[in-house]
Write an enzyme that holds these catalytic residues in place. Structure first.
Site, PDB file in Angstrom:
ATOM      1  N   GLU A   1       0.849  -1.205   0.000  1.00 45.95           N
ATOM      2  CA  GLU A   1       0.000   0.000   0.000  1.00 45.95           C
ATOM      3  C   GLU A   1       0.889   1.262   0.000  1.00 45.95           C
ATOM      4  OE1 GLU A   1      -2.812   1.802   3.148  1.00 45.95           O
ATOM      5  OE2 GLU A   1      -4.098   0.365   2.133  1.00 45.95           O
TER       6      GLU A   1
ATOM      7  N   HIS B   1     -14.077   2.589  18.432  1.00 49.10           N
ATOM      8  CA  HIS B   1     -12.654   2.254  18.549  1.00 49.10           C
ATOM      9  C   HIS B   1     -12.280   2.235  20.035  1.00 49.10           C
ATOM     10  CE1 HIS B   1      -8.306   2.706  18.059  1.00 49.10           C
ATOM     11  NE2 HIS B   1      -8.435   2.493  16.767  1.00 49.10           N
TER      12      HIS B   1
HETATM   13  C1  UD1 Z   1      -3.572   3.432  14.921  1.00 44.71           C
HETATM   14  C2  UD1 Z   1      -2.721   4.050  13.795  1.00 44.71           C
HETATM   15  C3  UD1 Z   1      -3.623   4.612  12.713  1.00 44.71           C
HETATM   16  C4  UD1 Z   1      -4.625   3.582  12.241  1.00 44.71           C
HETATM   17  C5  UD1 Z   1      -5.397   3.044  13.442  1.00 44.71           C
HETATM   18  C6  UD1 Z   1      -6.337   1.963  13.010  1.00 44.71           C
HETATM   19  C7  UD1 Z   1      -0.600   5.120  14.354  1.00 44.71           C
HETATM   20  C8  UD1 Z   1       0.070   6.353  14.778  1.00 44.71           C
HETATM   21  N1  UD1 Z   1      -1.935   5.140  14.314  1.00 44.71           N
HETATM   22  O1  UD1 Z   1      -4.267   4.481  15.567  1.00 44.71           O
HETATM   23  O2  UD1 Z   1      -2.822   5.032  11.615  1.00 44.71           O
HETATM   24  O3  UD1 Z   1      -5.500   4.207  11.347  1.00 44.71           O
HETATM   25  O4  UD1 Z   1      -4.470   2.488  14.381  1.00 44.71           O
HETATM   26  O5  UD1 Z   1      -7.286   1.682  13.980  1.00 44.71           O
HETATM   27  O6  UD1 Z   1       0.048   4.132  14.050  1.00 44.71           O
HETATM   28  N2  UD1 Z   1      -6.400   0.382  22.131  1.00 44.71           N
HETATM   29  C9  UD1 Z   1      -6.765  -0.704  22.902  1.00 44.71           C
HETATM   30  N3  UD1 Z   1      -6.875  -1.927  22.276  1.00 44.71           N
HETATM   31  C10 UD1 Z   1      -6.661  -2.112  20.948  1.00 44.71           C
HETATM   32  C11 UD1 Z   1      -6.315  -0.997  20.177  1.00 44.71           C
HETATM   33  C12 UD1 Z   1      -6.175   0.242  20.794  1.00 44.71           C
HETATM   34  O7  UD1 Z   1      -6.993  -0.590  24.092  1.00 44.71           O
HETATM   35  O8  UD1 Z   1      -6.794  -3.242  20.465  1.00 44.71           O
HETATM   36  C13 UD1 Z   1      -6.253   1.706  22.799  1.00 44.71           C
HETATM   37  C14 UD1 Z   1      -5.020   1.787  23.707  1.00 44.71           C
HETATM   38  O9  UD1 Z   1      -5.308   2.629  24.772  1.00 44.71           O
HETATM   39  C15 UD1 Z   1      -3.985   2.441  22.786  1.00 44.71           C
HETATM   40  C16 UD1 Z   1      -4.874   3.440  22.072  1.00 44.71           C
HETATM   41  O10 UD1 Z   1      -6.081   2.727  21.810  1.00 44.71           O
HETATM   42  O11 UD1 Z   1      -2.931   3.062  23.495  1.00 44.71           O
HETATM   43  C17 UD1 Z   1      -4.311   4.027  20.808  1.00 44.71           C
HETATM   44  O12 UD1 Z   1      -3.787   3.042  19.953  1.00 44.71           O
HETATM   45  P1  UD1 Z   1      -2.739   3.482  18.811  1.00 44.71           P
HETATM   46  O13 UD1 Z   1      -2.361   2.292  18.010  1.00 44.71           O
HETATM   47  O14 UD1 Z   1      -1.635   4.290  19.400  1.00 44.71           O
HETATM   48  O15 UD1 Z   1      -3.551   4.505  17.932  1.00 44.71           O
HETATM   49  P2  UD1 Z   1      -4.855   4.335  17.040  1.00 44.71           P
HETATM   50  O16 UD1 Z   1      -5.687   5.534  17.255  1.00 44.71           O
HETATM   51  O17 UD1 Z   1      -5.457   3.005  17.242  1.00 44.71           O
HETATM   52  N1  UDP Z   2     -13.378  -2.703  10.974  1.00 46.83           N
HETATM   53  C1  UDP Z   2     -13.694  -3.836  11.738  1.00 46.83           C
HETATM   54  N2  UDP Z   2     -14.482  -3.667  12.848  1.00 46.83           N
HETATM   55  C2  UDP Z   2     -14.957  -2.463  13.243  1.00 46.83           C
HETATM   56  C3  UDP Z   2     -14.607  -1.310  12.477  1.00 46.83           C
HETATM   57  C4  UDP Z   2     -13.811  -1.479  11.364  1.00 46.83           C
HETATM   58  O1  UDP Z   2     -13.292  -4.951  11.398  1.00 46.83           O
HETATM   59  O2  UDP Z   2     -15.674  -2.385  14.246  1.00 46.83           O
HETATM   60  C5  UDP Z   2     -12.488  -2.869   9.795  1.00 46.83           C
HETATM   61  C6  UDP Z   2     -12.926  -2.201   8.520  1.00 46.83           C
HETATM   62  O3  UDP Z   2     -13.724  -3.065   7.724  1.00 46.83           O
HETATM   63  C7  UDP Z   2     -11.604  -1.873   7.836  1.00 46.83           C
HETATM   64  C8  UDP Z   2     -10.659  -1.648   8.987  1.00 46.83           C
HETATM   65  O4  UDP Z   2     -11.267  -2.224  10.135  1.00 46.83           O
HETATM   66  O5  UDP Z   2     -11.097  -2.955   7.083  1.00 46.83           O
HETATM   67  C9  UDP Z   2     -10.406  -0.189   9.179  1.00 46.83           C
HETATM   68  O6  UDP Z   2      -9.747   0.020  10.390  1.00 46.83           O
HETATM   69  P1  UDP Z   2      -9.608   1.448  11.040  1.00 46.83           P
HETATM   70  O7  UDP Z   2     -10.752   2.302  10.614  1.00 46.83           O
HETATM   71  O8  UDP Z   2      -9.388   1.225  12.486  1.00 46.83           O
HETATM   72  O9  UDP Z   2      -8.216   1.962  10.441  1.00 46.83           O
HETATM   73  P2  UDP Z   2      -7.789   2.759   9.120  1.00 46.83           P
HETATM   74  O10 UDP Z   2      -8.263   1.987   7.945  1.00 46.83           O
HETATM   75  O11 UDP Z   2      -8.359   4.123   9.225  1.00 46.83           O
HETATM   76  O12 UDP Z   2      -6.299   2.805   9.229  1.00 46.83           O
END
Ligand code: UD1
Ligand code: UDP
Length: 381
Positions: free
Chosen positions: A119, A254
Site C-alpha cells: 500500500e 474504537h
Molecule cells: C492506529 C494508527 C492509525 C490507524 C489506526 C487503526 C498510528 C500512529 N496510528 O491508531 O494510523 O489508522 O491504528 O485503527 O500508528 N487500544 C486498545 N486496544 C486495541 C487498540 C487500541 O486498548 O486493540 C487503545 C489503547 O489505549 C492504545 C490506544 O487505543 O494506546 C491508541 O492506539 P494506537 O495504536 O496508538 O492509535 P490508534 O488511534 O489506534
Molecule cells: N473494521 C472492523 N471492525 C470495526 C470497524 C472497522 O473490522 O468495528 C475494519 C474495517 O472493515 C476496515 C478496517 O477495520 O477494514 C479499518 O480500520 P480502522 O478504521 O481502524 O483503520 P484505518 O483503515 O483508518 O487505518
C-alpha cells in the site's frame, strides 16, 4: 528458500496483510514465511488474527494504555532490533502508514535488510492530515526497495517523488480480504445468520432493518480529529439521530479512550438511545456483514473508504483531505471534514433525496480486483 518477514500491528494492517500471509504460505516450497506482530493494537489485532487463522511467530506485545507516538516508536524500534539480531529475513514487508510500519521499516534499514512497502504511494501532501500517517508513509516510501502501489495514481505519486525503490501496481490487498469475507458470507447462509446473532449479542438487532429501515454506520478514530473535531462530529451525529428517529445509527467504537471521551461528553454517561447503538469494535466478518446492510457509511477511516465503494455504499469521510481520491473521482465518496453543518447537510441529503442517493451508491472498485496478494508474491519470487 527465501525468508520473508511480514510485520504488522494494528487492526487495518492485519486485515490487509493476513491474505498476503496466506498467499506466501501457499508457496511453502519457495518461501519461509515469518509473521511478526508488534501488538501496537491488542484486542483489535487479535480479533483479525483469529478470523484469518494466522498465528504470529513473533509478538512484541508493545501496547500499553496512554502511550504517545514516541513511546510506541521507541518500543517498536527496540523490539525489531532484537528480532533482526535473532533472525535475518531476505525481505521485510510492512504495510501502509502506521507507527508499526515506519518504525519496523527503519529498524530493517538499520539492519540493512530490504523493505517492501505494501500500500505504497498514497498521499495527501499535507503532513498534518492525516497525522502522523502522511509522514509515516512518506518515510517508509524513502526506505522501501519494493513499493507495491495499489493504483496507478499511487504509482504516479511515487514516480513524482523519485522513489528509490522499484514500483509495482498490484491493487490493494484490502479488496482481497473483502472478497474473501464477502464470498464466505454469500456461500454460507448459516454463517450469515450467525453474524446476525453475533451482532444481536453485540447490541444491534439487524432484523430492525427488515422493513426497509435505513442504517447509518459510523466509525471514527483519527488523531488529528481528537478534541474539538470529535465533539463537532459526535454532536452532528446526535442531532441527526434526533432529526431522523426512524433511521438507525450504529457506532462500533474504537478502543482508544480519546474516541470514547467526546462520545460521553455529548451523549452523557448512559449511551442508551432508541435509535442510536454504541457497540464494541466488531470482528471483521460481522463488520463487513453490517456494512453490506447499511445505507450510508460515515467515517474517518482509511480502509473503509476502500471497502464501502466496493459494496455500493456512499461514504461520507469526516476528514479535510484524503489520500484515496480514486473513490472521490468515482463519486461514491465525499469529504465532509469535522464540520457540523456539512455532516448534517450531507447525511440529510442522502436520507431525503433518493435520486441524490442513487448517484452516490454505484458499486465501483477503484482499489483492486482481489488479486493483489498474488501479484506481490510473484514480484518477490
Ligand atoms: C492506529 C494508527 C492509525 C490507524 C489506526 C487503526 C498510528 C500512529 N496510528 O491508531 O494510523 O489508522 O491504528 O485503527 O500508528 N487500544 C486498545 N486496544 C486495541 C487498540 C487500541 O486498548 O486493540 C487503545 C489503547 O489505549 C492504545 C490506544 O487505543 O494506546 C491508541 O492506539 P494506537 O495504536 O496508538 O492509535 P490508534 O488511534 O489506534
Ligand atoms: N473494521 C472492523 N471492525 C470495526 C470497524 C472497522 O473490522 O468495528 C475494519 C474495517 O472493515 C476496515 C478496517 O477495520 O477494514 C479499518 O480500520 P480502522 O478504521 O481502524 O483503520 P484505518 O483503515 O483508518 O487505518
Amino acid at each position: 528458500m527465501k525468508k520473508v518477514m511480514l510485520v504488522f500491528g494494528t487492526r487495518p494492517e492485519a486485515i490487509k496483510m493476513c491474505p498476503l500471509v496466506k498467499e506466501f504460505q501457499k508457496r511453502a516450497d519457495e518461501f519461509e514465511t515469518i509473521v511478526c506482530v508488534t501488538g501496537q493494537h491488542r484486542e483489535m489485532l487479535d480479533q483479525v488474527l483469529k478470523i484469518f487463522e494466522v498465528t504470529p511467530d513473533i509478538d512484541l506485545n508493545i501496547m500499553k494504555q496512554g502511550q504517545d507516538l514516541t513511546d510506541v516508536t521507541v518500543r517498536i524500534l527496540n523490539g525489531m532490533r532484537d528480532v533482526f539480531k535473532e533472525c535475518r529475513p531476505d525481505v521485510v514487508l510492512v504495510h501502509g502508514d502506521t507507527t508499526t510500519s515506519t518504525a519496523a521499516a527503519l529498524a530493517a534499514f538499520y539492519a540493512q535488510i530490504p523493505v517492501g512497502h505494501v500500500e505504497a504511494g498514497l498521499r495527501t501532501h499535507n503532513i498534518y492530515s492525516p497525522w502522523p500517517e502522511e509522514m509515516n508513509r512518506q518515510v517508509t516510501g524513502r526506505i522501501a526497495a519494493y513499493n507495491f502501489a495499489p493504483t496507478p495514481l499511487s504509482e504516479k505519486n511515487l514516480i513524482e517523488e523519485k522513489a528509490m525503490g522499484k514500483i509495482y501496481v498490484t491493487g490493494n490487498t484490502v479488496i482481497d480480504a473483502l472478497h474473501l469475507v464477502v464470498n464466505k458470507l454469500k456461500e454460507d447462509a448459516v454463517l450469515a445468520e450467525e453474524q446476525d446473532a453475533i451482532l444481536l449479542n453485540a447490541g444491534y438487532d439487524v432484523t430492525r432493518l427488515a422493513d426497509g429501515k435505513k442504517l447509518v454506520l459510523i466509525t471514527g478514530h483519527r488523531r488529528e480529529n481528537f478534541g474539538e473535531g470529535f465533539i463537532r462530529m459526535v454532536t452532528a451525529m446526535k442531532d441527526l439521530s434526533e432529526k431522523y428517529p426512524e433511521v438507525d445509527f450504529v457506532y462500533p467504537m474504537h478502543l482508544n479512550p480519546n474516541v470514547r471521551k467526546p462520545i460521553h461528553e455529548v451523549f452523557g454517561e448512559d449511551l442508551t438511545r432508541p435509535n442510536f447503538f454504541f457497540i464494541e469494535p466488531l470482528q471483521y466478518l460481522e463488520f463487513v456483514h453490517l456494512m453490506s446492510k447499511s445505507t450510508i457509511v460515515l467515517t474517518d477511516s482509511g480502509g473503509i473508504q476502500e471497502e464501502a465503494p466496493g459494496l455500493g455504499k456512499p461514504v461520507l469521510v469526516m476528514r479535510d483531505t484524503t489520500e484515496r481520491p480514486e473513490a472521490l473521482d468515482a463519486g461514491t465518496v465525499k469529504l465532509v471534514g469535522t464540520d457540523y453543518d456539512k455532516i448534517v447537510t450531507e447525511v440529510s441529503c442522502l436520507l431525503d433525496d433518493a435520486a441524490y442517493y442513487d448517484t452516490m451508491s454505484k458499486a465501483v472498485n477503484p482499489y483492486g480486483d482481489g488479486l493483489a496478494c498474488g501479484r506481490i508474491v510473484n514480484v518477490l519470487r
